[in-house]
Design a protein around this motif. Structure first.
Motif, PDB file in Angstrom:
ATOM      1  N   GLN A 168     -25.488 -36.119 -22.223  1.00 46.75           N
ATOM      2  CA  GLN A 168     -24.948 -35.364 -21.336  1.00 46.75           C
ATOM      3  C   GLN A 168     -23.262 -34.999 -21.656  1.00 46.75           C
ATOM      4  N   VAL A 169     -23.101 -33.773 -21.315  1.00 44.60           N
ATOM      5  CA  VAL A 169     -21.755 -33.538 -21.777  1.00 44.60           C
ATOM      6  C   VAL A 169     -21.022 -33.086 -20.466  1.00 44.60           C
ATOM      7  N   SER A 170     -19.561 -33.422 -20.509  1.00 41.95           N
ATOM      8  CA  SER A 170     -18.753 -32.996 -19.325  1.00 41.95           C
ATOM      9  C   SER A 170     -17.318 -32.510 -20.060  1.00 41.95           C
ATOM     10  N   LEU A 171     -16.812 -31.775 -19.445  1.00 33.29           N
ATOM     11  CA  LEU A 171     -15.680 -30.970 -19.900  1.00 33.29           C
ATOM     12  C   LEU A 171     -14.599 -30.864 -18.717  1.00 33.29           C
ATOM     13  N   GLY A 172     -13.085 -31.082 -19.274  1.00 34.31           N
ATOM     14  CA  GLY A 172     -12.286 -30.927 -18.278  1.00 34.31           C
ATOM     15  C   GLY A 172     -11.301 -32.090 -17.891  1.00 34.31           C
ATOM     16  N   GLY A 173     -12.008 -33.274 -18.340  1.00 34.43           N
ATOM     17  CA  GLY A 173     -11.238 -34.614 -17.801  1.00 34.43           C
ATOM     18  C   GLY A 173      -9.948 -34.560 -18.268  1.00 34.43           C
ATOM     19  N   GLU A 174      -9.270 -35.529 -17.633  1.00 35.92           N
ATOM     20  CA  GLU A 174      -7.906 -35.782 -18.126  1.00 35.92           C
ATOM     21  C   GLU A 174      -7.378 -37.264 -17.620  1.00 35.92           C
ATOM     22  N   GLN A 175      -6.485 -37.982 -18.494  1.00 36.69           N
ATOM     23  CA  GLN A 175      -6.118 -39.426 -17.829  1.00 36.69           C
ATOM     24  C   GLN A 175      -4.552 -39.102 -17.716  1.00 36.69           C
ATOM     25  N   GLY A 176      -4.075 -40.100 -17.465  1.00 34.52           N
ATOM     26  CA  GLY A 176      -2.337 -40.046 -17.293  1.00 34.52           C
ATOM     27  C   GLY A 176      -2.053 -39.694 -15.756  1.00 34.52           C
ATOM     28  N   LEU A 193     -11.267 -35.834 -13.127  1.00 36.61           N
ATOM     29  CA  LEU A 193     -12.832 -36.257 -13.898  1.00 36.61           C
ATOM     30  C   LEU A 193     -13.208 -34.928 -14.349  1.00 36.61           C
ATOM     31  N   GLY A 194     -13.780 -35.154 -15.564  1.00 30.01           N
ATOM     32  CA  GLY A 194     -14.474 -33.843 -16.079  1.00 30.01           C
ATOM     33  C   GLY A 194     -15.739 -33.342 -15.319  1.00 30.01           C
ATOM     34  N   ARG A 195     -16.373 -32.284 -15.740  1.00 32.43           N
ATOM     35  CA  ARG A 195     -17.196 -31.671 -14.835  1.00 32.43           C
ATOM     36  C   ARG A 195     -18.484 -31.646 -15.893  1.00 32.43           C
ATOM     37  N   ASP A 237      -8.627 -24.750 -18.001  1.00 34.33           N
ATOM     38  CA  ASP A 237      -8.189 -24.594 -16.570  1.00 34.33           C
ATOM     39  C   ASP A 237      -8.029 -22.921 -16.370  1.00 34.33           C
ATOM     40  N   ARG A 238      -7.660 -22.174 -17.261  1.00 35.35           N
ATOM     41  CA  ARG A 238      -7.545 -20.750 -17.230  1.00 35.35           C
ATOM     42  C   ARG A 238      -8.783 -20.232 -17.288  1.00 35.35           C
ATOM     43  N   ILE A 239      -9.752 -20.602 -18.076  1.00 33.41           N
ATOM     44  CA  ILE A 239     -11.157 -19.620 -18.172  1.00 33.41           C
ATOM     45  C   ILE A 239     -12.270 -20.483 -17.464  1.00 33.41           C
ATOM     46  N   GLY A 240     -12.156 -21.680 -17.095  1.00 29.07           N
ATOM     47  CA  GLY A 240     -13.133 -22.252 -16.511  1.00 29.07           C
ATOM     48  C   GLY A 240     -14.325 -22.744 -17.385  1.00 29.07           C
ATOM     49  N   ILE A 241     -15.261 -23.359 -16.834  1.00 29.92           N
ATOM     50  CA  ILE A 241     -16.331 -24.087 -17.358  1.00 29.92           C
ATOM     51  C   ILE A 241     -17.359 -22.818 -17.873  1.00 29.92           C
TER      52      ILE A 241
END
Length: 556
Positions: free
Chosen positions: A484-492, A497-499, A536-540
């Motif tokens: 399963q693949v998720s996108l958009g996660g970030e740490q820091g 959480l990615g979607r 963030d700009r173009i979305g998933i």
């Protein structure tokens, strides 16, 4: 670095002998596996798919050169010649014989190391920034505080049988490099208007089956009260955490159920019984621990070095390595070097005995005999003179430690996955290697810029896939391995959480899937944006459309 006193050493030595007798009784049949299981787990020993796995604690990621040499010796004498560095800065050995484990612990004790509380429902290894003490953005050195928490939490009788495992991270910099917000309890250190150390306490973070970003429940906590407040958090969790369902037993479930505000109220009420009590920190105690973390004997150097600058201009490979793998140091004339454990054909985080011994030698020669471990599964020499960087690069390159991709797509974080772990649904290592093989053009990867890709072999998320720009999770579909693949996660500081983009993919499809994701990023990128900015700009939607355009996945 912290040095054991007579009490520390006695405790660890006696624990070795206690465990040696427990193993003897297990091998003789006096103890059943059911009786022995909690005893071995308290000493970091797991039963995996093929053999025992032994997890060794590396407190806040700090190692002396003699300790790393011992880890290399254990890999050579008791494993298959390598060890695996994890996202908690520990090291794991995957091919261990039960009867040899007491001797492993005895060898560790001889260099002030152990495997205590690297497993079980207790307080695990406390982590901190791999650049602690040398980072220019550091406000407070987190290492003394992490050591204080380590001493407080080790063998704490009240917290030896928590509802579930419990992880703590401490950060004292403007940038969060240790993913504080995905820990059960996080500590952000700062200074108030008077220059006094204060802490913001986070609770309820964690990944796994129910990923949640932790929330701040206390701001401006005076340093004297760090232990009493943390104890109040643990008491509330120990009292009200779920014990009837292991999947709902982590503190994040309790905080979410109560709401962070209500949980904070309960902690505050509990804290009133502990505040100003015996666990209140004193200046004398802080000084006792802090003496082990004073800066080393730095030379007075110019911030630039002629030979270093010359190598930068004349050697493109060295210049690229410096740009990605070398960080600015707070002391003029020094730099911090990240030695990459991500190279083609080798599982991310793995290092051979010879490589570990080489790093120990470099630490002695170039970095005051000290090594750091990052939660990205790399090794760090924190205090290298700029004039020595070229020599370090040449040696690292010869030992396959100089991949110039720190922070880039192929600096992959991955758990051992189904090749070793009995909990995994799918393999992680082959997927990581296939992606590294697909993206073997360093110029191309370099041009992509900062981009994180993390892989977990199961929902426990040991690979931190939830907080990667591109996250990959192994799932079981009718007995087969899918991803399963998720996108958009970030740490820091801005952790998120990615979607999940949609239905899962077979192992064979994964390099193409990642390629389509990258192609979408490149085609939509503006002015050298980072992946996360473009997302963030173009979305998933554009990523999803591209990935699924040429196929009809068979599995949801």
């Amino acid at each position: 670095m912290y040095q054991y006193d007579q009490y520390d050493q006695t405790i660890v030595d006696e624990r070795v002998e206690q465990y040696r007798d427990q193993v003897r009784r297990r091998l003789s049949g006096e103890l059943s596996e059911e009786e022995f299981r909690p005893l071995r787990l308290q000493n970091g020993l797991y039963m995996q798919r093929h053999a025992y796995m032994h997890r060794i604690a590396v407190p806040y990621g700090n190692l002396r050169s003699d300790q790393l040499r011992m880890l290399a010796r254990i890999a050579r004498e008791h494993d298959r010649g390598y060890g695996h560095f994890t996202t908690r800065t520990n090291i794991q050995y995957n091919w261990i014989k039960l009867e040899e484990t007491p001797e492993i612990l005895a060898k560790l004790a001889s260099v002030q190391m152990h495997a205590i509380q690297t497993s079980g429902n207790d307080i695990r290894n406390t982590t901190a920034d791999q650049f602690a003490g040398v980072a220019p953005d550091e406000i407070v050195d987190p290492r003394p505080w992490a050591e204080i928490l380590r001493q407080w939490s080790t063998f704490h009788p009240e917290f030896s049988w928590l509802p579930r495992k419990f992880k703590i991270a401490v950060c004292g910099s403007k940038e969060d490099r240790i993913a504080v917000q995905i820990h059960d309890l996080g500590v952000y250190l700062d200074r108030d208007a008077n220059g006094e150390v204060v802490a913001s306490i986070l609770a309820g973070g964690g990944l796994g089956r129910t990923p949640i970003v932790g929330k701040i429940i206390k701001r401006g906590l005076p340093w004297q009260h760090l232990l009493t407040y943390c104890e109040a958090v643990l008491r509330v969790y120990n009292r009200f955490g779920r014990r009837d369902n292991m999947f709902k037993a982590r503190i994040k479930i309790l905080v979410k159920a109560l709401t962070p505000a209500k949980f904070a109220e309960q902690v505050e009420e509990e804290w009133q019984h502990l505040k100003d009590g015996p666990s209140t920190l004193t200046q004398a105690e802080l000084d006792r621990v802090s003496q082990y973390f004073v800066p080393p004997a730095y030379e007075k150097l110019a911030d630039t070095d002629a030979s270093y600058e010359k190598h930068l201009l004349e050697n493109r490979g060295f210049a690229r390595w410096v740009e990605r793998n070398v960080r600015t140091h707070r002391v003029a004339g020094y730099a911090s070097v990240t030695l990459s454990l991500k190279f083609p054909g080798v599982a991310p985080g793995d290092a051979t005995d010879k490589q570990m011994e080489a790093v120990a030698d470099w630490a002695d020669e170039y970095s005051f005999g000290e090594i750091r471990v990052s939660h990205e599964q790399n090794l760090i020499l924190a205090d290298v003179k700029k004039r020595d960087l070229f020599a370090v690069w040449e040696k690292a390159k010869a030992a396959r430690f100089a991949t110039p991709t720190i922070g880039l797509l192929t600096d992959i974080i991955a758990c051992p996955g189904g090749d070793f772990c009995s909990l995994a649904n799918a393999k992680s290592i082959p997927i990581a290697l296939a992606i590294q093989d697909r993206f073997d053009d360093l110029d191309y990867v370099y041009d992509l810029g900062d981009l994180s890709l993390n892989i977990s072999g199961c929902i426990n998320s040991c690979g931190h896939h939830h907080v990667a720009n591109i996250g990959i999770l192994g799932v079981d579909k009718d007995g087969a391995e899918w991803y399963q693949v998720s996108l958009g996660g970030e740490q820091g500081m801005g952790a998120r959480l990615g979607r999940v983009i949609g239905p899962s993919f077979s192992a064979e499809e994964m390099p193409d899937v990642v390629q389509r994701i990258i192609d979408t990023f490149v085609e939509n990128r503006i002015d050298g944006e980072r992946f996360s900015d473009t997302f963030d700009r173009i979305g998933i939607a554009p990523f999803k459309a591209r990935v699924y355009a040429s196929q009809q996945p068979a599995h949801a």
